[in-house]
Design a protein around this motif. Structure first.
Motif, PDB file in Angstrom:
ATOM      1  N   LEU A 132      42.789  38.549  30.424  1.00 13.62           N
ATOM      2  CA  LEU A 132      41.885  39.119  31.440  1.00 13.62           C
ATOM      3  C   LEU A 132      42.336  38.635  32.811  1.00 13.62           C
ATOM      4  CD1 LEU A 132      38.801  40.146  32.251  1.00 13.62           C
ATOM      5  CD2 LEU A 132      38.362  37.720  32.221  1.00 13.62           C
ATOM      6  N   VAL A 187      35.635  37.154  25.758  1.00 10.16           N
ATOM      7  CA  VAL A 187      35.863  36.353  26.957  1.00 10.16           C
ATOM      8  C   VAL A 187      35.697  34.835  26.800  1.00 10.16           C
ATOM      9  CG1 VAL A 187      35.483  38.093  28.726  1.00 10.16           C
ATOM     10  CG2 VAL A 187      33.495  37.121  27.572  1.00 10.16           C
ATOM     11  N   ASP A 233      41.721  35.810  26.629  1.00  6.19           N
ATOM     12  CA  ASP A 233      40.713  36.882  26.594  1.00  6.19           C
ATOM     13  C   ASP A 233      41.349  38.158  26.052  1.00  6.19           C
ATOM     14  OD1 ASP A 233      39.345  34.893  27.890  1.00  6.19           O
ATOM     15  OD2 ASP A 233      38.467  36.201  29.396  1.00  6.19           O
ATOM     16  N   CYS A 234      40.548  39.026  25.543  1.00  4.26           N
ATOM     17  CA  CYS A 234      41.084  40.312  25.077  1.00  4.26           C
ATOM     18  C   CYS A 234      40.045  41.413  25.297  1.00  4.26           C
ATOM     19  CB  CYS A 234      41.496  40.301  23.619  1.00  4.26           C
ATOM     20  SG  CYS A 234      40.964  38.962  22.614  1.00  4.26           S
ATOM     21  N   HIS A 235      40.420  42.623  24.940  1.00  2.26           N
ATOM     22  CA  HIS A 235      39.445  43.707  25.043  1.00  2.26           C
ATOM     23  C   HIS A 235      39.605  44.679  23.887  1.00  2.26           C
ATOM     24  CE1 HIS A 235      42.882  45.571  27.293  1.00  2.26           C
ATOM     25  NE2 HIS A 235      42.424  46.679  26.715  1.00  2.26           N
ATOM     26  N   SER A 283      31.526  39.824  22.758  1.00  2.83           N
ATOM     27  CA  SER A 283      32.400  38.657  22.596  1.00  2.83           C
ATOM     28  C   SER A 283      31.886  37.696  21.533  1.00  2.83           C
ATOM     29  CB  SER A 283      32.514  37.954  23.954  1.00  2.83           C
ATOM     30  OG  SER A 283      33.526  37.006  23.924  1.00  2.83           O
ATOM     31  N   ALA A 336      33.576  45.114  35.777  1.00  4.31           N
ATOM     32  CA  ALA A 336      34.554  44.914  34.709  1.00  4.31           C
ATOM     33  C   ALA A 336      35.350  46.201  34.526  1.00  4.31           C
ATOM     34  CB  ALA A 336      33.827  44.562  33.415  1.00  4.31           C
ATOM     35  N   MET A 340      34.803  43.414  26.410  1.00  7.53           N
ATOM     36  CA  MET A 340      35.686  42.252  26.630  1.00  7.53           C
ATOM     37  C   MET A 340      35.298  41.071  25.743  1.00  7.53           C
ATOM     38  SD  MET A 340      36.010  42.192  30.719  1.00  7.53           S
ATOM     39  CE  MET A 340      36.726  43.548  31.634  1.00  7.53           C
ATOM     40  N   CYS A 397      42.719  44.128  30.989  1.00  8.63           N
ATOM     41  CA  CYS A 397      41.369  44.310  31.518  1.00  8.63           C
ATOM     42  C   CYS A 397      41.205  43.343  32.695  1.00  8.63           C
ATOM     43  CB  CYS A 397      40.316  44.086  30.440  1.00  8.63           C
ATOM     44  SG  CYS A 397      40.295  42.429  29.733  1.00  8.63           S
ATOM     45  N   SER A 398      40.252  43.658  33.557  1.00 12.24           N
ATOM     46  CA  SER A 398      40.076  42.789  34.728  1.00 12.24           C
ATOM     47  C   SER A 398      38.621  42.787  35.168  1.00 12.24           C
ATOM     48  CB  SER A 398      40.963  43.263  35.879  1.00 12.24           C
ATOM     49  OG  SER A 398      40.661  44.592  36.213  1.00 12.24           O
ATOM     50  N   THR A 424      38.117  48.110  32.036  1.00 12.29           N
ATOM     51  CA  THR A 424      38.732  47.993  30.710  1.00 12.29           C
ATOM     52  C   THR A 424      39.477  49.255  30.322  1.00 12.29           C
ATOM     53  OG1 THR A 424      36.767  46.709  30.122  1.00 12.29           O
ATOM     54  CG2 THR A 424      38.252  47.268  28.339  1.00 12.29           C
TER      55      THR A 424
END
Ligand SMILES: Cc1cc2nc3c(=O)[nH]c(=O)nc-3n(C[C@H](O)[C@H](O)[C@H](O)COP(=O)(O)OP(=O)(O)OC[C@H]3O[C@@H](n4cnc5c(N)ncnc54)[C@H](O)[C@@H]3O)c2cc1C
Length: 418
Positions: free
Chosen positions: A139, A50, A194-196, A386, A298, A48, A289-290, A300
């Motif tokens: 996220l 973040v 946020d991204c993953h 990150s 986490a 992630m 993602c969460s 993903t």
């Protein structure tokens, strides 16, 4: 003029540093004691990116929460009690850092570093053929408990004050944003910045591209010390001989203090052990993602697979698997995602990684005062993916003696603990 640069450590931080040093035209050699295409901390993590993580691990309330969790064998945080001077020193420094004033000082820096790193990842995605699965949908912080939900709403207000977009979602709005998965939660916060990505793909693609552009890799080569003349390092001493260079970078993750010790530099650091499990054919596949907030897990999506990662076990540099912690991760998932029963994880082999954790939750990045051609970049703890790209970029700027993209960086000084 092109410099000879030696980077010790081929995790994501070393790779990203090699990437930017090479872009600046330096002659880069990367040394790692593991084999190529290995599987260390930079591979099995949650991948992630973040900006929402602008509060460092050392924050008010963490000691109370940590003590509560210590009593539960399946909890996401645990410190194995042991007689260790390093651990005692680290805990003392951690306690000192758990202050609101420190968090207030660190938050804008962390925000800027994460956002800059995110931009670097966007650029990198265009340079690496096939990419590395970068998904920019944000996220979700998923909350089941009313009290935790209210705390997360407060944090989201703080995020907005820092200029980070954050949306509070009730279950209906949540189902609209990620309709592919059934969730049993009180609500969520959506952090759209946020991204993953898939860390395994990122690591392999970076390594391949660096190789094709002329970076020299020395795998299965262990740094055992350094040669110096006064405060100038002349060579890294390895089990396969010495490598001379103009600049030396230590990016050795949790093993960095072993190396800095040869240079009379103390880096307080503890390994934060974490686990992940991967479902290749999950019953449902979320798009975003969460984080399962109460459980600190986490989640993903990586292509058609789904990875779950969690636990912070301060138990020394030890990669053994504590099954009760892995069970804790697996059991918590069904509470949030009802279709994910424990039985579907039966065949999953847990992966383990050791996060390099500084006591104040901030990386060590910069030149220590006592060595004129040494740079340290480590201690990224839960944010090593990150922050990797911006750390690499800044380290390369320091190598080149340019002003850094983000400043001031005194909070990250590698000799801040003396
Ligand atoms: C379960 C879990 C989930 C995570 N999820 C996320 C996430 O979602 N987002 C995020 O940003 N971060 C995440 N992280 C954290 C992230 O994985 C780490 O911060 C990051 O991988 C650290 O990278 P590194 O390059 O500093 O260290 P490492 O990947 O450990 O690399 C260090 C390298 O140095 C080499 N080395 C050490 N000593 C020597 C020596 N003497 N000679 C030669 N080589 C040496 C080692 O072989 C190793 O390859 C997670 C971590 C875990 C465990």
């Amino acid at each position: 003029m092109s410099k000879r640069v030696v980077i010790v450590g081929g995790g994501i931080v070393g790779m990203a540093t090699a990437w930017y040093c090479q872009q600046q035209g330096q002659q880069v050699t990367l040394v790692d004691r593991g084999p190529a295409h290995r599987d260390g901390c930079s591979f099995g993590n949650a991948g992630m990116i973040v900006p929402s993580h602008f509060i460092p691990l050392a924050a008010p309330g963490m000691i109370r929460l940590g003590l509560k969790w210590m009593l539960d064998p399946e909890s996401p945080f645990y410190i194995r009690p042991r007689l260790s001077w390093e651990l005692l020193r680290w805990l003392w420094c951690f306690r000192g850092a758990c202050k609101e004033s420190r968090v207030r000082e660190a938050a804008p820096l962390l925000r800027d570093l994460h956002l800059a790193s995110r931009r670097c990842f966007e650029e990198l995605q265009t340079e690496l053929e096939g990419g590395f699965g970068l998904v920019q949908r944000g996220l979700l912080m998923l909350c089941r408990d009313e009290h935790v939900w209210q705390e997360e709403i407060e944090t989201s207000e703080r995020a907005r004050q820092l200029g980070l977009p954050a949306r509070v979602l009730d279950p209906t709005a949540l189902a609209e944003i990620d309709p592919n998965i059934e969730m049993d939660v009180r609500g969520a916060i959506h952090y759209p910045d946020d991204c993953h990505l898939s860390p395994n793909r990122l690591m392999l693609a970076l390594q391949e591209k660096l190789s094709s552009r002329g970076c020299t890799f020395h795998w299965e080569t262990e740094c055992q010390g350094f040669r110096n003349q006064g405060n100038h390092i002349t060579a890294v001493v390895t089990n396969k001989g010495e490598i001379e260079a103009d600049e030396f970078l230590i990016c050795g993750g949790i093993w960095s203090p072993e190396m800095t010790e040869h240079l009379n530099l103390k880096l307080p650091m503890q390994a934060g052990k974490g686990y992940s499990v991967m479902l290749d054919q999950p019953p449902e596949l979320p798009e975003l993602c969460s984080i399962l907030t109460e459980a600190r897990v986490a989640v993903t999506p990586m292509g058609s697979a789904l990875r779950f990662a969690g636990t912070m076990e301060i138990a020394g540099v030890d990669s053994s698997i504590t099954q009760s912690r892995v069970n804790g991760i697996v059991r918590s998932i069904q509470q949030y995602f009802p279709k994910f029963t424990e039985t579907i994880f039966k065949e999953c082999q847990p992966w383990v990684g050791l996060r390099p954790c500084s006591p104040d939750g901030l990386p060590y990045l910069g030149r220590p005062a006592i060595w004129e051609n040494l740079i340290i970049s480590t201690g990224h703890a839960m944010m090593g993916i990150s922050l990797a790209m911006i750390s690499g970029k800044i380290a390369a700027e320091i190598v080149d003696r340019q002003p850094t993209t983000i400043k001031p960086l005194h909070l990250l000084a590698p000799d801040r603990y003396g």
